[in-house]
Design an enzyme around this catalytic site. Structure first.
Site, short mmCIF file in Angstrom:
data_model
loop_
_atom_site.label_atom_id
_atom_site.label_comp_id
_atom_site.label_asym_id
_atom_site.label_seq_id
_atom_site.Cartn_x
_atom_site.Cartn_y
_atom_site.Cartn_z
N ASP A 737 8.84 -32.63 24.71
CA ASP A 737 9.89 -33.17 23.86
C ASP A 737 10.14 -32.10 22.78
O ASP A 737 9.37 -31.14 22.65
CB ASP A 737 9.48 -34.51 23.26
CG ASP A 737 10.71 -35.29 22.76
OD1 ASP A 737 11.77 -34.67 22.59
OD2 ASP A 737 10.60 -36.50 22.53
C1 BGC Z 1 13.91 -37.01 21.67
C2 BGC Z 1 14.20 -36.73 23.12
C3 BGC Z 1 15.46 -35.91 23.23
C4 BGC Z 1 15.26 -34.62 22.46
C5 BGC Z 1 16.46 -33.68 22.51
C6 BGC Z 1 13.88 -35.74 20.86
O1 BGC Z 1 13.83 -36.05 19.51
O2 BGC Z 1 12.69 -37.68 21.54
O3 BGC Z 1 14.32 -37.91 23.85
O4 BGC Z 1 15.79 -35.69 24.56
O5 BGC Z 1 15.01 -34.93 21.10
O6 BGC Z 1 17.51 -34.18 21.75
#
Ligand code: BGC
Length: 824
Positions: A737
């Site tokens: 993530d």
């Molecule tokens: C989220 C993800 C997301 C990523 C990119 C993170 O804060 O938890 O689900 O895909 O950001 O935006």
């Protein structure tokens, strides 16, 4: 400690936030983007409609047909289309509001009242500072004179009240008025309207389950209730279609709605910023309620009405060793309306050494739309071995094995968990070991906690008891050493480009042998920031060909975009129904069809990897991201997720199930430790991912922010290497993530941060730069290259293994539009 505000806000919100989009585009705009497919919009409406759950329909209040309706509640204009954060932040071309939808569906809406709301909503736009994670859970209601309500009651037949809620990423739903609970103003509105109108319809437009205990205060005066979830840009129009009877409701709850928040078994252990003990263990959602507290359920798992009635008639049930096949004839027994029914099979288990929930969903199928009098034949099957239990303590004598304890396993068939009746049973004469595995990701010995188990009182009734959750007995270091891969001897540049590998002119290993350590280290992180110049404007990040030398060898940049509800980029993109709405349709082929069109939209928009589906369980109704996720049940989660993956990937691009694993709360999500028994992990929290991996083979998977039993998911060797890759056979690419936490490998101190991560086979840090207390930085760290030089450091073989996973993804991307390969 929570993320610093800087990091959380970052430059993440580049398109309209849901608040703005709903408030500012409450009229229908013309679609300005020719790449948006009207077929997708129409399927999105159908999917949103199929996910709407009709919870009550007394006195045949619905469908509205020719009856006139007075609509109350500002959400009729300020409609919530989706939740907040990366999962919903799509530059949406248009949003239907409910009034426009109702009119479009031919419903006689009381124009005088609608005019009052329209004017007030225009003057009282929901305001929001724009700060990440502080979005409103609800919008304050418009005050209404009693006289206005009474006058509307004289003009119209039926009242409709809309109640709206939203939560999101870094924004839990709260056990407070305006979030999980009603506000006083909403209560007052309900009182006013139900006093003046004989019949009131309530529509809930929300991403999470909210408290509905107040329904009982109004008796039959609230004669119909629809849980509409958040259906994206077409959501309000889908609700209107269902209210009008143009579309038939056929959604079923994928979560239990209990009488109060405190009834949920997770409620005592949810939301602590540092640690959550998953003390309820395998008793999540209906698994708990059906076993211990059936009387606390207001609307049960799997429940949902239609406008017609159905009869189920079992044609045959065959148990062939471990497999049950059931053939059921479903007839529409009504005379007026068509509809679809969802047939559900649950399996029970005998009392044994391992505690068992009274019922577990084992199979389900949805009929096609049946006209009055029409019949459909539905065939379902499941293997009992898929419902074997993981003995994480050795209490059956077989630690770390899936076992079936002896006794009777009743099989129930019906249209929701509670009303399903026993139709047959499996008999297991003696304890069977279904699969012997290795202990993986167990609770650490230094952090013990007690977990819920089942006991019986003198009358044989199930009562809650507790036992210590088993703790780890295996040392990780030995496992890591034994699994170190062979190195491919470096050859230096031989002029092999990646296309040679694609064409079969060279092996992937001969390509990898050419890569320098610096190139290998670059492949292990993305292009540093979000909105990478290497990808389409507004992308979430780029991986693969992130340096010139890699691109010169034919490694192209791979663009990632959020997900799940739409493609989050700078350009217009379709806003689909949220995860819970899709899952509530229980229609996996419809979900797959919609995702296939979404995959085509990705190709048009320049996205290679959609950061979707969200596959964490609805452990607790307050989790902010529940709208992105599917269900409290792992089978519904796994099958819906697999449908999304198959659909998206049919366009030659990649889905990316997330967040692996146990991302069930947003509070302090990057530092939180989810402590959970290995049994609950395997049988519940990982199960949906496992089904998805085995059924649909996603090309990419994203780890979660949180720790799982003390280890951050992005460093979790047990989860990602031992389980995902070695046990389930996953060969795709695993990414983090966005950003990650610093840490040192406790077993091999020469590995920190990126080196520690690569060892776990979490192949790519996204978006690639380091994160510090003051926020994300625009450079990568050098921990991989440093560690390679150290005794007991990261090996080149491991780095090459990671590169193999990433290049496998690059090679597997073959974007196609309408069956033809796309030139980009
Ligand atoms: C989220 C993800 C997301 C990523 C990119 C993170 O804060 O938890 O689900 O895909 O950001 O935006």
């Amino acid at each position: 400690m929570p993320l610093t505000p800087d990091l959380e806000s970052g430059d993440r919100s580049h398109s309209l936030s849901p608040v703005e989009s709903v408030a500012q585009i409450s009229v229908i705009l013309q679609d300005t983007d020719p790449t948006l497919d009207p077929e997708l919009a129409s399927l999105a409406r159908q999917a949103a409609a199929e996910g709407i759950v009709l919870l009550r329909n007394e006195r045949e209040t619905l469908p509205l047909g020719l009856q006139s309706v007075a609509v109350f509640g500002r959400v009729q204009y300020d409609w919530f289309t989706v939740g907040y954060g990366s999962g919903g932040d799509v530059k949406v071309p248009y949003v239907w509001n409910l009034i426009a939808g109702l009119r479009d569906a031919g419903i006689a809406v009381d124009g005088e009242l609608a005019g009052v709301y329209q004017e007030w909503c225009a003057q009282n736009r929901p305001s929001h500072s724009g700060t990440w994670g502080t979005w409103p859970h609800h919008f304050p209601e418009m005050p209404l004179e009693d006289g206005v309500v009474k006058a509307a009651a004289l003009r119209t037949d039926i009242a409709l009240i809309v109640i709206g809620r939203a939560a999101g990423e870094a924004r839990e739903s709260l056990r407070e008025p305006g979030s999980f609970l009603l506000t006083d103003d909403e209560r007052h509105l309900l009182d006013q309207v139900t006093t003046s109108f004989e019949r009131t319809v309530v529509v809930i437009d929300a991403g999470n389950v909210m408290d509905l205990s107040w329904l009982s205060d109004y008796g039959e005066r609230i004669s119909a209730v629809l849980y509409a979830w958040q259906g994206g840009m077409e959501g309000a129009r889908a609700v209107a279609g269902v209210l009008a009877g143009e579309l038939m409701p056929s959604g079923k709850l994928t979560d239990t709605i209990a009488f109060s928040y405190e009834d949920y078994p997770s409620s005592a252990n949810f939301g602590d910023p540092d640690v959550s003990h998953y003390a309820e263990d395998v008793f999540v959602g209906y698994r708990y309620f059906e076993t211990f507290a059936p009387e606390r359920v207001q609307f049960g798992f799997g429940f949902g009405l239609g406008y017609t009635t159905f009869a189920l008639e079992i044609e045959k049930t065959v148990i062939d060793s471990d497999t049950l096949i059931a053939v059921v004839n479903v007839s529409n027994t009504g005379t007026q309306h068509s509809g679809k029914e969802v047939v559900q099979i649950y399996v029970g288990a005998p009392d044994g050494a391992l505690s068992q929930p009274a019922r577990r969903l084992a199979a389900y199928a949805k009929t096609p739309e049946l006209a009055p009098g029409e019949k459909a034949r539905v065939e379902m099957s499941f293997a009992l071995t898929d419902f074997a239990s993981f003995d994480d303590s050795g209490v059956t004598g077989h630690r770390s094995a899936y076992v079936l304890e002896p006794g009777t396993y009743p099989v129930f068939l019906g249209t929701d968990v509670r009303s399903a009746v026993e139709i047959t049973a499996f008999e297991v004469s003696e304890l069977r070991i279904v699969q012997k595995l290795r202990e993986t990701a167990a609770v650490k010995a230094e952090t013990p906690f007690d977990r819920m188990v089942l006991a019986r009182d003198a009358e044989g009734r199930a009562v809650v008891a507790w036992e210590p959750a088993p703790t780890a007995s295996v040392a990780r270091a030995e496992r890591v050493r034994a699994g170190l891969p062979e190195e491919v001897s470096p050859t230096g540049d031989q002029g092999i480009v990646l296309d040679d590998v694609a064409a079969g002119r060279a092996t992937l290993d001969s390509f990898i042998a050419q890569l320098s350590d610096v190139e290998l280290a670059a492949i292990a992180h993305g292009d540093i920031t979000m909105h990478s110049p290497l990808g389409v404007p507004g992308n979430a990040g780029v991986l693969g060909g992130v340096t010139e030398s890699l691109r010169a060898k034919g490694v192209r940049p791979v663009t990632t975009t959020d997900g799940p509800s739409g493609i989050r980029i700078g350009a217009y993109a379709s806003l689909l129904p949220s995860g819970t709405a899709l899952a509530s349709s229980w229609n996996t082929s419809l979900v797959e069809e919609l995702a296939a069109l979404h995959g085509q939209e990705m190709v048009h928009k320049g996205s290679d990897v959609l950061l979707s589906p969200g596959m964490n369980l609805h452990r607790d109704p307050l989790c902010g991201r529940n709208f992105e996720y599917f269900s409290e049940d792992p089978l519904v989660t796994g099958r819906t997720g697999a449908a999304v993956v198959r659909g998206v990937q049919s366009a030659g691009v990649s889905a990316c199930p997330k967040h692996f694993a146990v991302n069930n709360q947003e509070t302090n999500r990057t530092r939180h430790d989810a402590r959970v028994s290995e049994r609950a992990l395997r049988e519940l929290y990982l199960r949906g991912f496992e089904i998805c991996v085995r059924e649909a083979n996603p090309k990419t998977i994203m780890t979660s922010y949180n720790k799982v039993n003390g280890v951050w998911a992005h460093y979790h060797y047990d989860l990602v290497t031992s389980l995902l890759r070695e046990e389930w056979g996953y060969e795709g690419c695993v990414i983090t993530d966005w950003w990650m936490e610093d840490d040192v490998d406790p077993d091999f101190p020469a590995l920190t941060n990126n080196a520690f991560r690569v060892r776990a086979q979490v192949d790519v840090l996204m978006p690639g730069g380091v994160k510090t207390e003051s926020g994300p930085q625009d450079y990568a760290d050098d921990t991989i290259l440093t560690s390679l030089q150290q005794a007991e450091g990261l090996t080149r073989g491991e780095l090459q293994r990671g590169a193999r996973n990433v290049l496998g993804l690059v090679l597997a991307l073959t974007p196609t539009i309408d069956g033809r390969s796309s030139s980009r």
